[in-house]
Design an enzyme around this catalytic site. Sequence first.
Site, PDB file in Angstrom:
ATOM      1  N   LYS A   1     -18.478   8.856  19.343  1.00 58.52           N
ATOM      2  CA  LYS A   1     -17.921   7.625  18.905  1.00 58.52           C
ATOM      3  C   LYS A   1     -18.939   6.466  19.213  1.00 58.52           C
ATOM      4  CE  LYS A   1     -13.396   9.519  19.503  1.00 58.52           C
ATOM      5  NZ  LYS A   1     -11.911   9.131  19.961  1.00 58.52           N
TER       6      LYS A   1
ATOM      7  N   TYR B   1      -8.551   9.020   9.431  1.00 55.17           N
ATOM      8  CA  TYR B   1      -7.432   8.790  10.402  1.00 55.17           C
ATOM      9  C   TYR B   1      -5.893   8.752   9.699  1.00 55.17           C
ATOM     10  CZ  TYR B   1     -10.893   8.740  14.171  1.00 55.17           C
ATOM     11  OH  TYR B   1     -11.898   9.309  14.923  1.00 55.17           O
TER      12      TYR B   1
ATOM     13  N   ASN C   1     -13.198   6.501  23.679  1.00 58.16           N
ATOM     14  CA  ASN C   1     -13.097   7.479  24.673  1.00 58.16           C
ATOM     15  C   ASN C   1     -14.135   8.598  24.499  1.00 58.16           C
ATOM     16  OD1 ASN C   1     -12.210   8.683  22.314  1.00 58.16           O
ATOM     17  ND2 ASN C   1     -10.307   9.544  23.251  1.00 58.16           N
TER      18      ASN C   1
ATOM     19  N   HIS D   1     -14.831  12.655  19.917  1.00 55.21           N
ATOM     20  CA  HIS D   1     -13.684  13.212  19.380  1.00 55.21           C
ATOM     21  C   HIS D   1     -13.726  14.866  19.176  1.00 55.21           C
ATOM     22  CE1 HIS D   1     -10.684  14.592  16.507  1.00 55.21           C
ATOM     23  NE2 HIS D   1     -11.564  15.205  15.868  1.00 55.21           N
TER      24      HIS D   1
ATOM     25  N   GLU E   1     -11.732  18.424   8.949  1.00 56.31           N
ATOM     26  CA  GLU E   1     -12.443  17.331   9.538  1.00 56.31           C
ATOM     27  C   GLU E   1     -14.063  17.701   9.131  1.00 56.31           C
ATOM     28  OE1 GLU E   1     -11.243  17.304  13.694  1.00 56.31           O
ATOM     29  OE2 GLU E   1      -9.563  16.192  13.054  1.00 56.31           O
TER      30      GLU E   1
HETATM   31  P1  CMP Z   1      -9.100  11.460  19.210  1.00 60.00           P
HETATM   32  O1  CMP Z   1      -8.273  12.370  19.625  1.00 60.00           O
HETATM   33  O2  CMP Z   1     -10.541  11.606  18.896  1.00 60.00           O
HETATM   34  O3  CMP Z   1      -8.690  10.839  17.616  1.00 60.00           O
HETATM   35  C1  CMP Z   1      -7.694   9.878  17.589  1.00 60.00           C
HETATM   36  C2  CMP Z   1      -7.887   8.946  18.410  1.00 60.00           C
HETATM   37  O4  CMP Z   1      -6.780   7.614  18.621  1.00 60.00           O
HETATM   38  C3  CMP Z   1      -7.967   9.443  19.897  1.00 60.00           C
HETATM   39  O5  CMP Z   1      -8.976   9.960  20.108  1.00 60.00           O
HETATM   40  C4  CMP Z   1      -8.193   7.734  20.488  1.00 60.00           C
HETATM   41  O6  CMP Z   1      -9.385   7.400  20.530  1.00 60.00           O
HETATM   42  C5  CMP Z   1      -7.036   7.096  19.815  1.00 60.00           C
HETATM   43  N1  CMP Z   1      -5.826   6.874  20.456  1.00 60.00           N
HETATM   44  C6  CMP Z   1      -5.015   7.752  20.693  1.00 60.00           C
HETATM   45  N2  CMP Z   1      -3.691   7.486  21.475  1.00 60.00           N
HETATM   46  C7  CMP Z   1      -3.953   6.039  21.528  1.00 60.00           C
HETATM   47  C8  CMP Z   1      -3.470   4.845  22.200  1.00 60.00           C
HETATM   48  N3  CMP Z   1      -2.223   5.168  22.701  1.00 60.00           N
HETATM   49  N4  CMP Z   1      -4.107   3.785  22.236  1.00 60.00           N
HETATM   50  C9  CMP Z   1      -5.145   3.545  21.360  1.00 60.00           C
HETATM   51  N5  CMP Z   1      -5.834   4.513  20.945  1.00 60.00           N
HETATM   52  C10 CMP Z   1      -5.416   5.715  21.010  1.00 60.00           C
END
Ligand code: CMP
Length: 139
Positions: free
Chosen positions: A11, A51, A114, A117, A128
């Site tokens: 990311k 998304y 984070n 992914h 994806e």
């Molecule tokens: P990922 O699972 O890679 O793809 C969806 C993303 O949405 C997830 O990682 C997080 O980065 C983001 N995400 C999921 N839940 C939350 C949340 N509660 N608040 C902010 N971002 C979120």
Amino acid sequence: MNGNFTFSIIKPNAVRTGKTGPILAMINEAGFEISAMKMLRMTREQAENFYEVHRERPFYDSLVEFMSSGPVYVMILRHDNAVEEFRKLIGATDPAKAEPGTIRKIYAVSVQMNAIHGSDSDENARRESDFFFSEIERF
Ligand code: CMP
């Protein structure tokens, strides 16, 4: 039967701060083979489409903004039982809940930023991968 590939994105926060190399080293050391990889910057529209499943979630706008804020690396990774094994390597979505030694525990800065992914099912790994890669870009 479980699939032999998963899809991943390094990311923007991790790319921006120079963590691509160390993250790729962890992926390599865990035994994943890179089957496809490229660097790109998503447009807002591409991030919205990728998304789409999260459109109704409160974090959707912010997620789209973040994921189109800078370049990312998208990858297809091969391994036996790839989806599950890769999710073990990256750790929980929320870095506060991620196991020690996981990529997110080391490199995530928040739930949104984070670092990486990983697909959550074989079906999503396929969807994806097809979103970003054509047939001639995979090995
Ligand atoms: P990922 O699972 O890679 O793809 C969806 C993303 O949405 C997830 O990682 C997080 O980065 C983001 N995400 C999921 N839940 C939350 C949340 N509660 N608040 C902010 N971002 C979120």
